[in-house]
Design a protein around this motif. Structure first.
Motif, PDB file in Angstrom:
ATOM      1  N   ALA A 153       0.836  -1.232   0.114  1.00 32.21           N
ATOM      2  CA  ALA A 153      -0.077  -0.151   0.062  1.00 32.21           C
ATOM      3  C   ALA A 153       0.844   1.318   0.022  1.00 32.21           C
ATOM      4  O   ALA A 153       0.395   2.152  -0.444  1.00 32.21           O
ATOM      5  N   ASP A 154       2.014   1.381   0.368  1.00 30.68           N
ATOM      6  CA  ASP A 154       2.953   2.438   0.638  1.00 30.68           C
ATOM      7  C   ASP A 154       3.717   2.889  -0.439  1.00 30.68           C
ATOM      8  O   ASP A 154       4.404   3.847  -0.517  1.00 30.68           O
ATOM      9  N   HIS A 155       3.441   1.919  -1.857  1.00 31.56           N
ATOM     10  CA  HIS A 155       4.375   2.205  -2.883  1.00 31.56           C
ATOM     11  C   HIS A 155       3.609   2.526  -3.987  1.00 31.56           C
ATOM     12  O   HIS A 155       2.966   1.562  -4.657  1.00 31.56           O
ATOM     13  N   SER A 156       3.423   3.824  -4.352  1.00 27.56           N
ATOM     14  CA  SER A 156       2.375   4.248  -5.564  1.00 27.56           C
ATOM     15  C   SER A 156       2.534   3.720  -6.680  1.00 27.56           C
ATOM     16  O   SER A 156       1.275   3.137  -7.353  1.00 27.56           O
ATOM     17  N   SER A 157       3.717   3.431  -7.081  1.00 25.52           N
ATOM     18  CA  SER A 157       3.847   2.798  -8.498  1.00 25.52           C
ATOM     19  C   SER A 157       3.507   1.601  -8.799  1.00 25.52           C
ATOM     20  O   SER A 157       2.701   1.181  -9.547  1.00 25.52           O
ATOM     21  N   MET A 158       3.706   0.743  -7.821  1.00 25.04           N
ATOM     22  CA  MET A 158       3.334  -0.804  -7.690  1.00 25.04           C
ATOM     23  C   MET A 158       1.899  -0.883  -7.617  1.00 25.04           C
ATOM     24  O   MET A 158       1.291  -1.723  -8.026  1.00 25.04           O
ATOM     25  N   VAL A 159       1.452  -0.027  -6.470  1.00 22.33           N
ATOM     26  CA  VAL A 159      -0.022   0.073  -6.375  1.00 22.33           C
ATOM     27  C   VAL A 159      -0.745   0.178  -7.763  1.00 22.33           C
ATOM     28  O   VAL A 159      -1.800  -0.152  -7.812  1.00 22.33           O
ATOM     29  N   TYR A 174      -4.978   5.506 -11.307  1.00 23.76           N
ATOM     30  CA  TYR A 174      -4.490   6.993 -11.607  1.00 23.76           C
ATOM     31  C   TYR A 174      -4.202   7.810 -10.291  1.00 23.76           C
ATOM     32  O   TYR A 174      -3.226   8.732 -10.230  1.00 23.76           O
ATOM     33  N   ALA A 175      -5.083   7.862  -9.359  1.00 22.06           N
ATOM     34  CA  ALA A 175      -5.079   8.241  -8.158  1.00 22.06           C
ATOM     35  C   ALA A 175      -3.663   8.131  -7.389  1.00 22.06           C
ATOM     36  O   ALA A 175      -3.266   8.757  -6.834  1.00 22.06           O
ATOM     37  N   ALA A 176      -3.563   6.665  -7.404  1.00 19.91           N
ATOM     38  CA  ALA A 176      -2.304   6.013  -6.495  1.00 19.91           C
ATOM     39  C   ALA A 176      -1.027   6.757  -7.355  1.00 19.91           C
ATOM     40  O   ALA A 176       0.039   7.150  -6.462  1.00 19.91           O
ATOM     41  N   ASP A 177      -0.912   7.003  -8.612  1.00 20.81           N
ATOM     42  CA  ASP A 177       0.493   7.303  -9.227  1.00 20.81           C
ATOM     43  C   ASP A 177      -0.218   7.911 -10.683  1.00 20.81           C
ATOM     44  O   ASP A 177      -0.557   7.366 -11.650  1.00 20.81           O
TER      45      ASP A 177
END
Length: 436
Positions: A385-391, A419-422
């Motif tokens: 959950a803490d890694h935006s690109s992977m999420v 898209y919201a994550a990264d």
């Protein structure tokens, strides 16, 4: 006028309080705020805040807030020191010493008290290039922001592991350390002249605690070095004895699959213990390096029969071998076999979820098992959950699954989550949202 005078009075009182207690106020603010910030950064799985860094047990795949954590204990110690200050002049000094002790013990805790945590950190670091290659070869490109992670770690010495653990510490730990120092300075300045010696003596508490924690790994390092010297001189059985002593003193060595293989090689050279678990491990690693994964897995299974700490290390390496086998099968077009291999990897070692699930989700998608892929996606999102690109990549894959199932609204929702994550050039989500 009355309001102006009242405000001026409050401002004057506030200024006096700040002038008298600014070190304590600022230090307390940093300590209290630090427990919510990131203390330990994992390359792939969830990061740890001060409240999620436990004192006495492993964090598990998905960390949770722990009452007996570094952050929680720091808060309790700080509050106790402030409250007891009116009764004991040295109370806050003692509290500051404990806070500094917690600070300096954090990297030692990761490196020596919970060496499996450091191993997970370094394993994730080593797994990142493979994930990037797989993503580049088999997934639509997401040009999201890269993360800064440590490299060039030295893990074969106790000092190297301590520095490696330190390299994974982040802003939360830094704030806690700075706050502890500010509180310590304030406490020392408030001590009466007769109590100054007591305050100085408390400074040695962190040093003493660190020395106690470092003693076993230093002894283990001594035996490891002695074993390496004996091995170089051809004294094989002496080297084996020293290596086993190193394992006894330092759990890191007891979890080192390569050290077991080294013992197996020495046993082979000495013509002893033909069927020992170490001999099986040695053969397994040779087969693994030759990309003969299935025979290697068989040798690992033979070694795991020994049980104990050795079996834990063997199952972890067996799971990694199954992951590599799955990747080889996937690249050759054998998606079904790859999925089976990855499932068996989880059976060998459930802690390998963070490495297996990204591949497994894509494998399920390739087999048109979209519901299974979605279950894997939802599980994986919680872990990383803490890694935006992977999420973002995982959500996009979930969106593709929903699209294949004809559930367009759910698919669009997952692409929006991606898209919201990264949002930095997230080509995968953007093209899907645009209808390509």
């Amino acid at each position: 006028m009355k309001i102006t005078k009242r405000l001026a009075s409050w401002a004057e009182t506030g200024a006096k309080l700040w002038a008298a207690y600014w070190l304590l106020i600022l230090g307390s603010f940093l300590i209290l705020g630090s427990v919510l910030l990131k203390w330990v950064q994992y390359p792939i799985s969830s990061n740890l805040s001060g409240l999620k860094l436990p004192l006495f047990h492993d964090t598990g795949v998905i960390p949770h807030v722990a009452l007996l954590s570094f952050g929680a204990l720091g808060i309790v110690v700080l509050i106790a020191g402030v409250v007891l200050l009116r009764f004991f002049a040295s109370a806050l000094s003692l509290a500051a010493a404990v806070l500094i002790t917690l600070c300096v013990l954090t990297p030692a805790h990761i490196a020596f008290q919970q060496p499996m945590m450091l191993r997970h950190l370094t394993d994730e670091l080593q797994a990142m290039p493979w994930h990037k290659i797989f993503t580049k070869d088999y997934l639509p490109q997401n040009y999201g922001s890269p993360e800064v992670v440590p490299n060039r770690l030295i893990l074969y010495t106790a000092s190297g592991r301590l520095l490696a653990a330190f390299s994974f510490l982040r802003l939360g730990w830094t704030c806690f350390a700075l706050g502890s120092l500010l509180v310590a300075v304030y406490a020392m300045r408030r001590l009466p002249d007769g109590k100054m010696a007591t305050g100085l003596a408390l400074v040695f508490l962190p040093v003493g605690a660190l020395a106690i924690v470092l003693t076993p790994p230093i002894i283990g390092q001594h035996y490891f070095s002695s074993g390496s010297i004996a091995k170089a001189r051809g004294h094989n059985q002496e080297a084996i004895v020293d290596y086993r002593k190193a394992m006894k003193w330092d759990a890191w060595h007891a979890q080192d699959i390569n050290l077991y293989a080294t013992i197996g090689d020495l046993q082979k050279q000495s013509g002893i213990e033909n069927n020992s678990p170490e001999r099986h491990i040695s053969r397994a690693l040779e087969l693994q390096k030759a990309n003969e994964y299935e025979p290697a897995i068989f040798e690992f299974s033979r070694a795991a029969e020994a049980g104990g700490v050795l079996a834990v290390a063997v199952r972890r390496e067996s799971a990694k071998t199954r992951i590599a086998l799955g990747l080889a099968l996937y690249q050759a077009g054998g998606i079904g076999g790859a999925v089976t291999s990855w499932q068996l990897a989880l059976a060998d070692d459930p802690t390998q979820e963070v490495y297996v699930l990204p591949y497994l989700a894509r494998g399920y998608f390739g087999l048109a098992r979209y519901e299974a892929a979605l279950q894997t996606v939802n599980r994986l999102v919680k872990i990383i959950a803490d890694h935006s690109s992977m999420v973002a990549d995982v959500y996009s894959l979930g969106g593709d699954c929903y699209a294949k199932l004809g559930r367009d609204a759910d698919a669009r929702h997952y692409y929006n989550l991606s898209y919201a994550a990264d949002w930095i050039v997230n080509y995968w989500a953007l093209t899907r949202l645009a209808g390509e």
